[in-house]
Design a protein around this motif. Structure first.
Motif, PDB file in Angstrom:
ATOM      1  N   LYS A 171       0.830  -1.199   0.000  1.00 11.51           N
ATOM      2  CA  LYS A 171       0.000   0.000   0.000  1.00 11.51           C
ATOM      3  C   LYS A 171       0.866   1.253   0.000  1.00 11.51           C
ATOM      4  O   LYS A 171       1.897   1.312   0.667  1.00 11.51           O
ATOM      5  N   THR A 172       0.429   2.254  -0.748  1.00  7.94           N
ATOM      6  CA  THR A 172       1.165   3.523  -0.852  1.00  7.94           C
ATOM      7  C   THR A 172       0.209   4.656  -0.498  1.00  7.94           C
ATOM      8  O   THR A 172      -0.282   5.356  -1.383  1.00  7.94           O
ATOM      9  N   PRO A 173      -0.062   4.862   0.795  1.00 14.27           N
ATOM     10  CA  PRO A 173      -1.128   5.779   1.210  1.00 14.27           C
ATOM     11  C   PRO A 173      -0.921   7.229   0.794  1.00 14.27           C
ATOM     12  O   PRO A 173      -1.896   7.960   0.603  1.00 14.27           O
ATOM     13  N   PHE A 174       0.334   7.659   0.655  1.00 17.35           N
ATOM     14  CA  PHE A 174       0.608   9.044   0.273  1.00 17.35           C
ATOM     15  C   PHE A 174       1.167   9.151  -1.144  1.00 17.35           C
ATOM     16  O   PHE A 174       1.536  10.235  -1.585  1.00 17.35           O
ATOM     17  N   GLY A 175       1.236   8.029  -1.854  1.00 16.96           N
ATOM     18  CA  GLY A 175       1.760   8.024  -3.206  1.00 16.96           C
ATOM     19  C   GLY A 175       3.181   7.489  -3.287  1.00 16.96           C
ATOM     20  O   GLY A 175       3.811   7.156  -2.286  1.00 16.96           O
ATOM     21  N   ILE A 176       3.686   7.409  -4.519  1.00 20.95           N
ATOM     22  CA  ILE A 176       5.053   6.974  -4.803  1.00 20.95           C
ATOM     23  C   ILE A 176       5.844   8.184  -5.278  1.00 20.95           C
ATOM     24  O   ILE A 176       5.426   8.886  -6.201  1.00 20.95           O
ATOM     25  N   TYR A 177       7.009   8.416  -4.655  1.00 19.81           N
ATOM     26  CA  TYR A 177       7.830   9.588  -4.960  1.00 19.81           C
ATOM     27  C   TYR A 177       9.130   9.114  -5.615  1.00 19.81           C
ATOM     28  O   TYR A 177       9.961   8.473  -4.981  1.00 19.81           O
ATOM     29  N   VAL A 178       9.268   9.417  -6.889  1.00 21.26           N
ATOM     30  CA  VAL A 178      10.415   8.939  -7.663  1.00 21.26           C
ATOM     31  C   VAL A 178      11.606   9.864  -7.444  1.00 21.26           C
ATOM     32  O   VAL A 178      11.486  11.090  -7.535  1.00 21.26           O
ATOM     33  N   GLY A 179      12.770   9.272  -7.168  1.00 16.06           N
ATOM     34  CA  GLY A 179      13.983  10.050  -6.959  1.00 16.06           C
ATOM     35  C   GLY A 179      14.427  10.756  -8.229  1.00 16.06           C
ATOM     36  O   GLY A 179      14.433  10.161  -9.313  1.00 16.06           O
ATOM     37  N   LYS A 180      14.776  12.035  -8.103  1.00 17.66           N
ATOM     38  CA  LYS A 180      15.242  12.804  -9.257  1.00 17.66           C
ATOM     39  C   LYS A 180      16.751  12.984  -9.239  1.00 17.66           C
ATOM     40  O   LYS A 180      17.423  12.765 -10.240  1.00 17.66           O
ATOM     41  N   GLN A 181      17.303  13.382  -8.063  1.00 20.59           N
ATOM     42  CA  GLN A 181      18.735  13.671  -7.985  1.00 20.59           C
ATOM     43  C   GLN A 181      19.259  13.286  -6.610  1.00 20.59           C
ATOM     44  O   GLN A 181      18.649  13.605  -5.590  1.00 20.59           O
ATOM     45  N   ALA A 182      20.369  12.572  -6.576  1.00 16.36           N
ATOM     46  CA  ALA A 182      20.966  12.109  -5.320  1.00 16.36           C
ATOM     47  C   ALA A 182      22.169  12.973  -4.967  1.00 16.36           C
ATOM     48  O   ALA A 182      23.031  13.222  -5.810  1.00 16.36           O
ATOM     49  N   PHE A 183      22.237  13.405  -3.712  1.00 19.04           N
ATOM     50  CA  PHE A 183      23.351  14.206  -3.208  1.00 19.04           C
ATOM     51  C   PHE A 183      24.030  13.432  -2.078  1.00 19.04           C
ATOM     52  O   PHE A 183      23.380  13.022  -1.110  1.00 19.04           O
ATOM     53  N   THR A 184      25.321  13.217  -2.207  1.00 20.08           N
ATOM     54  CA  THR A 184      26.106  12.551  -1.171  1.00 20.08           C
ATOM     55  C   THR A 184      27.418  13.305  -0.999  1.00 20.08           C
ATOM     56  O   THR A 184      27.724  14.245  -1.731  1.00 20.08           O
ATOM     57  N   HIS A 185      28.171  12.863  -0.010  1.00 15.59           N
ATOM     58  CA  HIS A 185      29.513  13.416   0.162  1.00 15.59           C
ATOM     59  C   HIS A 185      30.426  12.823  -0.907  1.00 15.59           C
ATOM     60  O   HIS A 185      30.315  11.642  -1.253  1.00 15.59           O
ATOM     61  N   TYR A 186      31.331  13.654  -1.409  1.00 14.30           N
ATOM     62  CA  TYR A 186      32.253  13.204  -2.447  1.00 14.30           C
ATOM     63  C   TYR A 186      33.023  11.964  -2.010  1.00 14.30           C
ATOM     64  O   TYR A 186      33.249  11.031  -2.804  1.00 14.30           O
ATOM     65  N   ASP A 187      33.433  11.905  -0.745  1.00 13.71           N
ATOM     66  CA  ASP A 187      34.240  10.780  -0.281  1.00 13.71           C
ATOM     67  C   ASP A 187      33.468   9.464  -0.291  1.00 13.71           C
ATOM     68  O   ASP A 187      34.048   8.398  -0.457  1.00 13.71           O
ATOM     69  N   PHE A 188      32.154   9.528  -0.117  1.00 11.81           N
ATOM     70  CA  PHE A 188      31.376   8.291  -0.195  1.00 11.81           C
ATOM     71  C   PHE A 188      31.165   7.894  -1.644  1.00 11.81           C
ATOM     72  O   PHE A 188      31.304   6.725  -2.017  1.00 11.81           O
ATOM     73  N   ASP A 189      30.826   8.852  -2.478  1.00 15.09           N
ATOM     74  CA  ASP A 189      30.563   8.573  -3.884  1.00 15.09           C
ATOM     75  C   ASP A 189      31.779   7.977  -4.568  1.00 15.09           C
ATOM     76  O   ASP A 189      31.679   7.024  -5.345  1.00 15.09           O
ATOM     77  N   VAL A 190      32.945   8.510  -4.272  1.00 13.76           N
ATOM     78  CA  VAL A 190      34.161   8.103  -4.981  1.00 13.76           C
ATOM     79  C   VAL A 190      34.911   6.991  -4.249  1.00 13.76           C
ATOM     80  O   VAL A 190      35.392   6.041  -4.866  1.00 13.76           O
ATOM     81  N   TYR A 191      35.004   7.093  -2.916  1.00 12.10           N
ATOM     82  CA  TYR A 191      35.854   6.186  -2.149  1.00 12.10           C
ATOM     83  C   TYR A 191      35.081   5.217  -1.255  1.00 12.10           C
ATOM     84  O   TYR A 191      35.684   4.424  -0.545  1.00 12.10           O
ATOM     85  N   GLU A 192      33.765   5.309  -1.275  1.00 15.05           N
ATOM     86  CA  GLU A 192      32.929   4.464  -0.414  1.00 15.05           C
ATOM     87  C   GLU A 192      33.349   4.574   1.043  1.00 15.05           C
ATOM     88  O   GLU A 192      33.445   3.584   1.783  1.00 15.05           O
ATOM     89  N   ASP A 193      33.578   5.795   1.489  1.00 15.53           N
ATOM     90  CA  ASP A 193      33.965   6.084   2.855  1.00 15.53           C
ATOM     91  C   ASP A 193      32.711   6.093   3.721  1.00 15.53           C
ATOM     92  O   ASP A 193      31.909   7.026   3.654  1.00 15.53           O
ATOM     93  N   TYR A 194      32.560   5.081   4.573  1.00 13.52           N
ATOM     94  CA  TYR A 194      31.344   4.958   5.365  1.00 13.52           C
ATOM     95  C   TYR A 194      31.257   5.961   6.508  1.00 13.52           C
ATOM     96  O   TYR A 194      30.238   6.033   7.187  1.00 13.52           O
ATOM     97  N   ASP A 195      32.290   6.749   6.732  1.00 15.08           N
ATOM     98  CA  ASP A 195      32.141   7.895   7.624  1.00 15.08           C
ATOM     99  C   ASP A 195      31.244   8.956   6.985  1.00 15.08           C
ATOM    100  O   ASP A 195      30.834   9.903   7.657  1.00 15.08           O
TER     101      ASP A 195
END
Length: 504
Positions: A171-195
């Protein structure tokens, strides 16, 4: 604050963010990585349709994220005190619910929490926990970085990424919200730094798939949204079946006739079935000594019935009707063989009755307008009380399964005063909380100053890892990256980006 050194000539992501009107220093811009999820409304609509088809079948088939397996449930070690890189700050939540204060110990679950669903690099349907968070356009979701980037695969963003607040068994009581753009820290995106295992994702306006309705075949064929055919077999007579096939040209289903089969008394499939026969057949089946079994499957017996003269004249069976002149009576002698038969079955005819069902698509509006948004806090002191929400589902390392992932759960307590780390996960600056929630809760918000009456607080972390501090093969602690000024830079970049709607 730990920094990962960039290789010579390393590229800086998120170009254009400052040009979009976002304030920040060059250092802050270098902290930010941004990647598209659904590039346009057409792609977003197809993603929402994928999850909504067949009454949410794909949503129900999804499993918890499965990033950490039982071998990853390690022990955390203290790494020292935190170091705030800027002044502490907060962003107020939106959508306060007007509730009176209560002394009840029951926890009111926030409307903002839900699940994010996605397809990983293995093609598996997976989900994490997440929350709506305050932003300029009320269109932002906070979750773990590993619930957006596929660290186990090719380090690219997950595909078909959506957020479903208030999700419950398809059930989706408030609807489905499709992701448009993801923002992360550069170190996670590039180096998978879990900090830096956190992410902020802008989402389009929600889509609702309500009010499924039955339509004609031509209307069904013309409809571009989610649709499905509901078919069932309807039993009819042979004449009705042949008429239907001749009229529609469609082939139904025929279950062929099965003829009865004679067997013996020792066959438990057989049913005792007396059969009236002629006197000769009776004599052939019976022995001289009387009506006893003389061959497998047959036993003969005879009956004599007193009847009227008229009944005797009307009898047309294989027995004998006659007058017993000595006694002045009319009689009928009937002869039977006693046999066992495996019953047969007449042919059955079925037509296929089809219902053509469409699911109209409507714009559900902005995420924050529908469920509100939690506040945001960074560079806060550790050792503070937080309330954590998520959808735990995975078993503990010893195989014990406490949770189902169907409904949200919560933990409450003080975070560790000092930062903690894990050499196995290359983590140096997490904060931890005593909590037994397992995987599936990852991405769930750590809410500072949570108001049970308003159901709102301040996101000051997200569930990143699951840990076993006492070595009994049970998860007893969870951890989150420490939210600092660099986290705030990533959040601010995401919080000022518009998404728009994907359907009229």
């Amino acid at each position: 604050m730990k920094r990962i050194l960039l290789p010579a000539g390393g590229a800086v992501l998120a170009t254009g963010l400052l040009a979009a009107g976002l304030a920040g220093t060059a250092q802050a811009a270098s902290d930010i990585a941004s990647d598209p999820l659904a590039k346009n409304a057409e792609v977003a609509t197809s993603i929402a349709k994928y999850w909504a088809e067949s009454n949410g079948a794909a949503l129900r088939a999804a499993k918890e994220s499965n990033v950490w397996d039982s071998k990853d449930v390690a022990k955390l070690k203290s790494t020292g005190g935190y170091s705030a890189d800027t002044k502490p700050g907060v962003v107020a939540p939106i959508g306060e619910e007007k509730k009176t204060a209560t002394k009840s110990q029951n926890v009111n679950m926030p409307k903002t929490i839900g699940k994010v669903f996605f397809i990983n690099s293995k093609g598996e349907r997976r989900w994490c926990s997440a929350t709506s968070i305050q932003s300029r356009y009320r269109n932002l979701v906070a979750t773990a970085g590993h619930c957006v980037y596929d660290t186990a695969g090719n380090s690219d963003v997950m595909s078909k990424w959506v957020f479903v607040p208030g999700y419950y068994q398809g059930k989706t009581p408030f609807g489905i919200y499709v992701g448009k753009q993801a923002f992360t820290h550069y170190d996670f995106d590039v180096y998978e730094d879990y900090d830096r295992d956190y992410a902020f994702v802008t989402v389009y306006n929600g889509i609702k798939f309500d009010g499924a309705k039955t339509v004609t075949k031509s209307e069904f064929d013309a409809f571009k949204g989610p649709k499905f055919v509901d078919e069932k077999d309807v039993k009819v007579t042979k004449d009705e079946y042949e008429k239907w096939v001749g009229t529609t040209g469609r082939v139904g289903k025929v279950v062929d006739e099965v003829k009865p089969q004679t067997t013996g008394p020792e066959d438990n499939r057989g049913v005792y079935t007396p059969l009236e026969v002629s006197e000769k057949a009776y004599n052939d089946a019976a022995s001289v000594g009387g009506p006893t079994v003389i061959k497998v499957g047959a036993q003969a017996f005879k009956t004599t019935t007193l009847v009227s003269k008229e009944e005797a004249a009307a009898y047309k069976g294989p027995g004998n009707a006659y007058e017993d002149k000595a006694n002045g009576q009319w009689k009928i002698d009937r002869y039977y063989t006693k046999q066992w038969v495996i019953p047969g079955k007449d042919a059955e005819y079925y037509i296929i009755e089809s219902r053509y069902i469409i699911v109209p698509v409507t714009d559900a509006g902005r995420l924050g307008d529908n469920v509100g948004g939690q506040g945001f806090a960074y560079n806060q002191p550790t050792g503070k009380y937080v309330r954590v929400f998520g959808y735990p589902a995975a078993a503990h390392p010893d195989g014990h399964k406490n949770f189902t992932g169907i409904t949200p759960k919560w933990c409450y307590g003080k975070t560790t005063a000092k930062t903690v780390g894990s050499a196995a996960k290359k983590i140096e600056e997490h904060i931890a909380l005593k909590c037994s929630m397992t995987e599936g809760a990852d991405g769930g918000p750590w809410l500072l100053n949570y108001s049970n009456a308003k159901r709102l607080g301040y996101v000051n972390g997200v569930v990143s890892t699951f840990n076993d501090q006492d070595g009994n093969d049970r998860v007893d602690y969870i951890s989150s990256p420490y939210f600092d000024g660099e986290t705030n830079s990533v959040y601010k970049a995401a919080a000022n980006v518009w998404s728009g709607k994907i359907t009229g």
